[in-house]
Design a protein around this motif. Structure first.
Motif, PDB file in Angstrom:
ATOM      1  N   TYR A 191     -66.256 120.969  61.604  1.00 46.62           N
ATOM      2  CA  TYR A 191     -65.660 121.837  60.590  1.00 46.62           C
ATOM      3  C   TYR A 191     -64.276 121.340  60.191  1.00 46.62           C
ATOM      4  CZ  TYR A 191     -64.073 126.206  58.406  1.00 46.62           C
ATOM      5  OH  TYR A 191     -63.591 127.145  57.530  1.00 46.62           O
ATOM      6  N   ASP A 192     -63.502 120.864  61.157  1.00 42.35           N
ATOM      7  CA  ASP A 192     -62.179 120.322  60.849  1.00 42.35           C
ATOM      8  C   ASP A 192     -62.285 119.101  59.948  1.00 42.35           C
ATOM      9  OD1 ASP A 192     -60.644 122.189  62.122  1.00 42.35           O
ATOM     10  OD2 ASP A 192     -60.384 121.044  63.973  1.00 42.35           O
ATOM     11  N   VAL A 193     -63.211 118.209  60.279  1.00 43.74           N
ATOM     12  CA  VAL A 193     -63.387 117.012  59.463  1.00 43.74           C
ATOM     13  C   VAL A 193     -63.794 117.398  58.043  1.00 43.74           C
ATOM     14  CG1 VAL A 193     -64.792 114.945  59.122  1.00 43.74           C
ATOM     15  CG2 VAL A 193     -63.924 115.516  61.408  1.00 43.74           C
ATOM     16  N   TYR A 194     -64.757 118.308  57.938  1.00 41.04           N
ATOM     17  CA  TYR A 194     -65.224 118.746  56.615  1.00 41.04           C
ATOM     18  C   TYR A 194     -64.105 119.415  55.830  1.00 41.04           C
ATOM     19  CZ  TYR A 194     -67.805 121.416  53.111  1.00 41.04           C
ATOM     20  OH  TYR A 194     -68.235 121.960  51.935  1.00 41.04           O
ATOM     21  N   SER A 195     -63.348 120.285  56.499  1.00 46.47           N
ATOM     22  CA  SER A 195     -62.307 121.054  55.817  1.00 46.47           C
ATOM     23  C   SER A 195     -61.225 120.153  55.250  1.00 46.47           C
ATOM     24  CB  SER A 195     -61.687 122.071  56.781  1.00 46.47           C
ATOM     25  OG  SER A 195     -62.632 123.023  57.202  1.00 46.47           O
ATOM     26  N   TYR A 196     -60.721 119.257  56.079  1.00 51.28           N
ATOM     27  CA  TYR A 196     -59.565 118.465  55.666  1.00 51.28           C
ATOM     28  C   TYR A 196     -59.938 117.242  54.840  1.00 51.28           C
ATOM     29  CZ  TYR A 196     -56.449 121.252  58.568  1.00 51.28           C
ATOM     30  OH  TYR A 196     -55.708 122.294  59.084  1.00 51.28           O
ATOM     31  N   ALA A 197     -61.123 116.702  55.057  1.00 52.29           N
ATOM     32  CA  ALA A 197     -61.503 115.486  54.340  1.00 52.29           C
ATOM     33  C   ALA A 197     -62.279 115.764  53.061  1.00 52.29           C
ATOM     34  CB  ALA A 197     -62.335 114.580  55.253  1.00 52.29           C
ATOM     35  N   VAL A 198     -63.078 116.823  53.073  1.00 54.88           N
ATOM     36  CA  VAL A 198     -63.996 117.061  51.944  1.00 54.88           C
ATOM     37  C   VAL A 198     -63.480 118.116  50.978  1.00 54.88           C
ATOM     38  CG1 VAL A 198     -66.338 117.787  51.312  1.00 54.88           C
ATOM     39  CG2 VAL A 198     -65.972 116.342  53.326  1.00 54.88           C
ATOM     40  N   LEU A 199     -63.025 119.257  51.483  1.00 54.85           N
ATOM     41  CA  LEU A 199     -62.715 120.382  50.592  1.00 54.85           C
ATOM     42  C   LEU A 199     -61.607 120.079  49.582  1.00 54.85           C
ATOM     43  CD1 LEU A 199     -63.149 123.517  52.872  1.00 54.85           C
ATOM     44  CD2 LEU A 199     -64.815 122.329  51.438  1.00 54.85           C
ATOM     45  N   GLN A 204     -60.358 118.665  43.856  1.00 54.68           N
ATOM     46  CA  GLN A 204     -59.868 117.736  42.850  1.00 54.68           C
ATOM     47  C   GLN A 204     -60.957 117.382  41.836  1.00 54.68           C
ATOM     48  OE1 GLN A 204     -56.824 116.478  42.226  1.00 54.68           O
ATOM     49  NE2 GLN A 204     -57.724 115.460  40.447  1.00 54.68           N
ATOM     50  N   LEU A 205     -62.173 117.145  42.334  1.00 53.76           N
ATOM     51  CA  LEU A 205     -63.256 116.717  41.456  1.00 53.76           C
ATOM     52  C   LEU A 205     -63.751 117.831  40.546  1.00 53.76           C
ATOM     53  CD1 LEU A 205     -65.361 114.576  43.959  1.00 53.76           C
ATOM     54  CD2 LEU A 205     -63.971 113.734  42.053  1.00 53.76           C
ATOM     55  N   VAL A 206     -63.880 119.041  41.084  1.00 55.60           N
ATOM     56  CA  VAL A 206     -64.493 120.139  40.326  1.00 55.60           C
ATOM     57  C   VAL A 206     -63.444 120.978  39.592  1.00 55.60           C
ATOM     58  CG1 VAL A 206     -65.907 122.231  40.502  1.00 55.60           C
ATOM     59  CG2 VAL A 206     -66.445 120.233  41.909  1.00 55.60           C
ATOM     60  N   ALA A 207     -62.385 121.363  40.309  1.00 55.65           N
ATOM     61  CA  ALA A 207     -61.382 122.262  39.734  1.00 55.65           C
ATOM     62  C   ALA A 207     -60.147 121.523  39.240  1.00 55.65           C
ATOM     63  CB  ALA A 207     -60.979 123.311  40.770  1.00 55.65           C
ATOM     64  N   ARG A 208     -60.092 120.214  39.442  1.00 52.67           N
ATOM     65  CA  ARG A 208     -58.917 119.421  39.077  1.00 52.67           C
ATOM     66  C   ARG A 208     -57.662 119.962  39.743  1.00 52.67           C
ATOM     67  NH1 ARG A 208     -62.759 116.993  37.720  1.00 52.67           N
ATOM     68  NH2 ARG A 208     -63.194 115.956  35.735  1.00 52.67           N
ATOM     69  N   ASP A 209     -57.799 120.394  40.983  1.00 52.62           N
ATOM     70  CA  ASP A 209     -56.674 121.022  41.680  1.00 52.62           C
ATOM     71  C   ASP A 209     -56.799 120.787  43.182  1.00 52.62           C
ATOM     72  OD1 ASP A 209     -54.652 122.578  42.694  1.00 52.62           O
ATOM     73  OD2 ASP A 209     -55.099 124.334  41.477  1.00 52.62           O
ATOM     74  N   ARG A 210     -56.339 119.638  43.630  1.00 55.37           N
ATOM     75  CA  ARG A 210     -56.416 119.323  45.050  1.00 55.37           C
ATOM     76  C   ARG A 210     -55.443 120.164  45.866  1.00 55.37           C
ATOM     77  NH1 ARG A 210     -58.084 114.732  47.980  1.00 55.37           N
ATOM     78  NH2 ARG A 210     -57.188 114.706  50.086  1.00 55.37           N
ATOM     79  N   GLU A 211     -54.239 120.378  45.351  1.00 58.43           N
ATOM     80  CA  GLU A 211     -53.193 121.059  46.117  1.00 58.43           C
ATOM     81  C   GLU A 211     -53.578 122.483  46.487  1.00 58.43           C
ATOM     82  OE1 GLU A 211     -49.412 120.861  44.275  1.00 58.43           O
ATOM     83  OE2 GLU A 211     -49.258 118.673  44.428  1.00 58.43           O
ATOM     84  N   SER A 212     -54.187 123.218  45.548  1.00 54.54           N
ATOM     85  CA  SER A 212     -54.561 124.597  45.831  1.00 54.54           C
ATOM     86  C   SER A 212     -55.600 124.668  46.937  1.00 54.54           C
ATOM     87  CB  SER A 212     -55.097 125.277  44.566  1.00 54.54           C
ATOM     88  OG  SER A 212     -54.060 125.465  43.627  1.00 54.54           O
ATOM     89  N   VAL A 217     -57.353 125.490  52.738  1.00 53.04           N
ATOM     90  CA  VAL A 217     -57.805 124.976  54.033  1.00 53.04           C
ATOM     91  C   VAL A 217     -56.753 125.245  55.101  1.00 53.04           C
ATOM     92  CG1 VAL A 217     -58.315 122.869  55.329  1.00 53.04           C
ATOM     93  CG2 VAL A 217     -59.330 123.207  53.070  1.00 53.04           C
ATOM     94  N   GLU A 218     -55.506 124.933  54.786  1.00 51.71           N
ATOM     95  CA  GLU A 218     -54.436 125.107  55.767  1.00 51.71           C
ATOM     96  C   GLU A 218     -54.208 126.579  56.107  1.00 51.71           C
ATOM     97  OE1 GLU A 218     -51.127 123.141  54.016  1.00 51.71           O
ATOM     98  OE2 GLU A 218     -51.915 121.113  54.375  1.00 51.71           O
ATOM     99  N   SER A 219     -54.378 127.470  55.124  1.00 54.94           N
ATOM    100  CA  SER A 219     -54.146 128.897  55.370  1.00 54.94           C
ATOM    101  C   SER A 219     -55.144 129.455  56.382  1.00 54.94           C
ATOM    102  CB  SER A 219     -54.230 129.688  54.059  1.00 54.94           C
ATOM    103  OG  SER A 219     -55.556 129.724  53.553  1.00 54.94           O
ATOM    104  N   ILE A 220     -56.330 128.899  56.410  1.00 50.56           N
ATOM    105  CA  ILE A 220     -57.337 129.341  57.388  1.00 50.56           C
ATOM    106  C   ILE A 220     -56.842 129.051  58.803  1.00 50.56           C
ATOM    107  CG2 ILE A 220     -59.670 128.918  58.246  1.00 50.56           C
ATOM    108  CD1 ILE A 220     -60.436 128.251  55.296  1.00 50.56           C
TER     109      ILE A 220
END
Length: 259
Positions: A191-199, A204-212, A217-220
């Motif tokens: 889950y950590d790998v998926y959260s930090y590497a994929v989400l 960025q790809l879908v919403a054009r917003d990586r930072e949000s 992810v970090e707030s979780i």
């Protein structure tokens, strides 16, 4: 942080809030959270489906099953701007409940109102822009309080829980569905790998917003684990507090009653 005269300023615990992995002045968090959800509002539901492979829908269905809404019930759904919980409550009661949706972000509420119109849902549904820590709702006025994936975004969780207790009638129920602490070690690592590497990349790809999505992810990870949140609920006055883990603790449903 330095003040205008250049002196180092120290914040007390009440002056500090978490924003992802950062600690920030508490007074800045609400505006920053509003900025995140203003940015993601139009893609919020699509991203939820993509990020969870649709599993968030099952979690929300289980939340409504636990609530057991009935005709005539009044429900305050906080941080529910796009309407996912509200629509489920109305469907379950054959459109005979009264649901008040409160969200701090006007753009999220606009998405929810548009969705309700598309579904032909008008009666029994109200949309209010407001802060979970200072709800524009009368004391002892609702039968149930629901919040799904929103509590971790408030500045002070204790204040939001106090407000939830205030607005509930005696005998009213509080339900919080939130990302939580994974309890299975092998799943936790994946889950950590998926959260930090994929989400964030998906954001960025879908919403054009990586930072949000990096913030989300970090707030979780900064959110209290299951037992700690249960303790905060008891401190706020709730009785019969308990929780159920979903998907190995990726999410958890917390429940309490105003007795």
């Amino acid at each position: 942080m330095r003040s205008k005269d250049g002196q180092q300023r120290r914040f007390s615990a009440g002056d500090i809030a978490s924003f992802g992995q950062r600690d920030i002045p508490a007074g800045e968090k609400a505006g920053m959270v509003r900025g995140v959800f203003t940015s993601v509002a139009r893609n919020y539901d699509l991203m939820n489906d993509l990020m969870s492979a649709g599993v968030h829908r099952l979690w929300k269905d289980r939340m409504i099953a636990a609530l057991r809404p009935r005709p005539g019930m009044s429900v305050l759904d906080v941080a529910g701007g796009t309407g996912d919980i509200a629509f489920r409550i109305l469907d379950r009661t054959h459109h005979r409940a009264n649901v008040f949706v409160c969200d701090i972000t006007e753009d999220m509420l606009r998405v929810g109102r548009d969705r309700s119109i598309d579904r032909g849902l008008v009666d029994g549904l109200a949309w209010v822009c407001g802060d979970a820590q200072s709800l524009p709702v009368a004391s002892r006025s609702v039968d149930a309080f629901t919040i799904a994936f929103g509590l971790r975004n408030v500045t002070h969780i204790e204040k939001a829980l106090g407000e939830a207790y205030r607005v509930l009638r005696p005998g009213g129920r509080f339900l919080c569905l939130e990302f939580s602490q994974v309890v299975l070690p092998a799943l936790s690592e994946l889950y950590d790998v998926y959260s930090y590497a994929v989400l964030p990349r998906l954001g960025q790809l879908v919403a054009r917003d990586r930072e949000s999505y990096q913030y989300l992810v970090e707030s979780i990870r900064r959110f209290p684990p299951q037992e700690d949140l249960a303790g905060l609920m008891r401190d706020a006055g709730f009785g019969q507090v308990g929780y159920t883990n979903y998907s190995g603790g990726i999410a958890a449903l917390h429940s309490g009653w105003r007795l």
